[in-house]
Write a protein that holds these residues in place. Structure first.
Motif, short mmCIF file in Angstrom:
data_model
loop_
_atom_site.label_atom_id
_atom_site.label_comp_id
_atom_site.label_asym_id
_atom_site.label_seq_id
_atom_site.Cartn_x
_atom_site.Cartn_y
_atom_site.Cartn_z
N LEU A 176 1.14 -4.91 -8.73
CA LEU A 176 1.02 -3.51 -8.33
C LEU A 176 2.06 -2.63 -9.02
CD1 LEU A 176 0.28 -3.92 -4.54
CD2 LEU A 176 -1.28 -3.02 -6.27
N ALA B 290 -7.53 -5.82 1.06
CA ALA B 290 -6.26 -6.37 0.57
C ALA B 290 -5.81 -7.54 1.43
CB ALA B 290 -5.19 -5.29 0.52
N TRP C 72 -9.42 -0.31 2.27
CA TRP C 72 -8.49 -0.91 1.31
C TRP C 72 -7.62 -1.94 1.99
CZ3 TRP C 72 -3.47 -2.00 0.45
CH2 TRP C 72 -3.08 -2.28 -0.85
N ASN D 160 1.82 -10.26 -6.05
CA ASN D 160 1.07 -9.03 -5.82
C ASN D 160 1.93 -7.79 -6.02
OD1 ASN D 160 -1.32 -10.35 -5.29
ND2 ASN D 160 -0.97 -10.44 -3.10
N ARG E 199 -0.25 3.35 -14.89
CA ARG E 199 -0.94 4.55 -14.44
C ARG E 199 -0.05 5.79 -14.65
NH1 ARG E 199 -2.20 3.03 -9.42
NH2 ARG E 199 -0.40 4.06 -8.53
N TYR F 244 0.84 -1.20 0.00
CA TYR F 244 0.00 0.00 0.00
C TYR F 244 0.87 1.25 0.00
CZ TYR F 244 -3.25 3.61 1.41
OH TYR F 244 -3.99 4.76 1.45
N TYR G 204 3.00 1.31 -3.60
CA TYR G 204 2.40 1.19 -4.93
C TYR G 204 0.99 1.73 -5.07
CZ TYR G 204 6.33 -1.83 -5.86
OH TYR G 204 7.60 -2.31 -6.02
N TRP G 205 0.34 2.10 -4.01
CA TRP G 205 -1.05 2.51 -4.13
C TRP G 205 -1.17 4.00 -3.84
CZ3 TRP G 205 -4.12 -0.92 -6.26
CH2 TRP G 205 -5.49 -0.65 -6.33
N ARG H 162 0.84 -2.10 -12.55
CA ARG H 162 -0.31 -1.19 -12.49
C ARG H 162 0.14 0.25 -12.28
NH1 ARG H 162 -3.61 1.31 -9.12
NH2 ARG H 162 -5.84 1.32 -9.52
N LYS H 163 1.10 0.44 -11.38
CA LYS H 163 1.61 1.79 -11.12
C LYS H 163 2.33 2.35 -12.35
CE LYS H 163 4.41 4.47 -7.90
NZ LYS H 163 5.24 4.41 -6.69
N LYS I 173 -2.41 7.37 -2.26
CA LYS I 173 -2.96 7.65 -0.94
C LYS I 173 -4.39 8.16 -1.08
CE LYS I 173 0.98 6.56 0.67
NZ LYS I 173 1.35 5.50 -0.22
N HIS I 174 -5.23 7.75 -0.17
CA HIS I 174 -6.63 8.17 -0.18
C HIS I 174 -6.77 9.48 0.58
CE1 HIS I 174 -8.22 4.53 -1.99
NE2 HIS I 174 -7.47 3.83 -1.18
#
Length: 136
Positions: A125, A83, A79, A121, A132, A63, A66-67, A128-129, A69-70
């Protein structure tokens, strides 16, 4: 005497998104790892430990790295829980696949499940990053 003390900084420290997601992952990981140890016959300590590491270390690290931030902290918590559920399902599925179909003993099956879950995973990720970021 300083105006702030360590005890007053702890609640602020715990409310940061990164630390809260780590805490949530640990709170989810401990009972799941214990349940895995109890429920899976023949599971040794190594399997439950590797599941614990997958959830309490691997998921928050993924998180954080690679993800995106919310904006709202509850989105990050949700999340993290989702996950952890996905990673648990992957780990246990791969473990059962290794022990039942692969005829592996529990420890090598749990090592394989750990490596495939964590590395798979992280690879997903990372791709995906990258996609993006290239789409910007």
């Amino acid at each position: 005497m300083p105006s702030t003390s360590i005890s007053s900084n702890v609640p602020d420290w715990m409310k940061t998104q990164r630390n809260l997601t780590i805490l949530v992952a640990i709170l989810v990981a401990v009972p799941i790892a214990y349940g895995f140890r109890v429920m899976v016959s023949g599971a040794d300590f190594g399997g439950s430990f590797l599941l614990l590491m997958t959830l309490a270390v691997g998921v928050p690290s993924a998180y954080d790295e690679y993800w995106p931030k919310h904006d709202r902290i509850w989105n990050a918590v949700i999340w993290m829980v989702l996950a952890c559920i996905v990673a648990t399902t992957e780990f246990i599925g791969l473990y059962l696949l290794g022990t039942e179909l692969g005829n592996l003993s529990p420890f090598p099956a749990s090592i394989g499940a750990f490596l495939i879950t964590d590395l798979g995973n992280l690879a997903w990720l990372s791709v995906r990053k990258r996609q993006r970021n290239s789409g910007r």
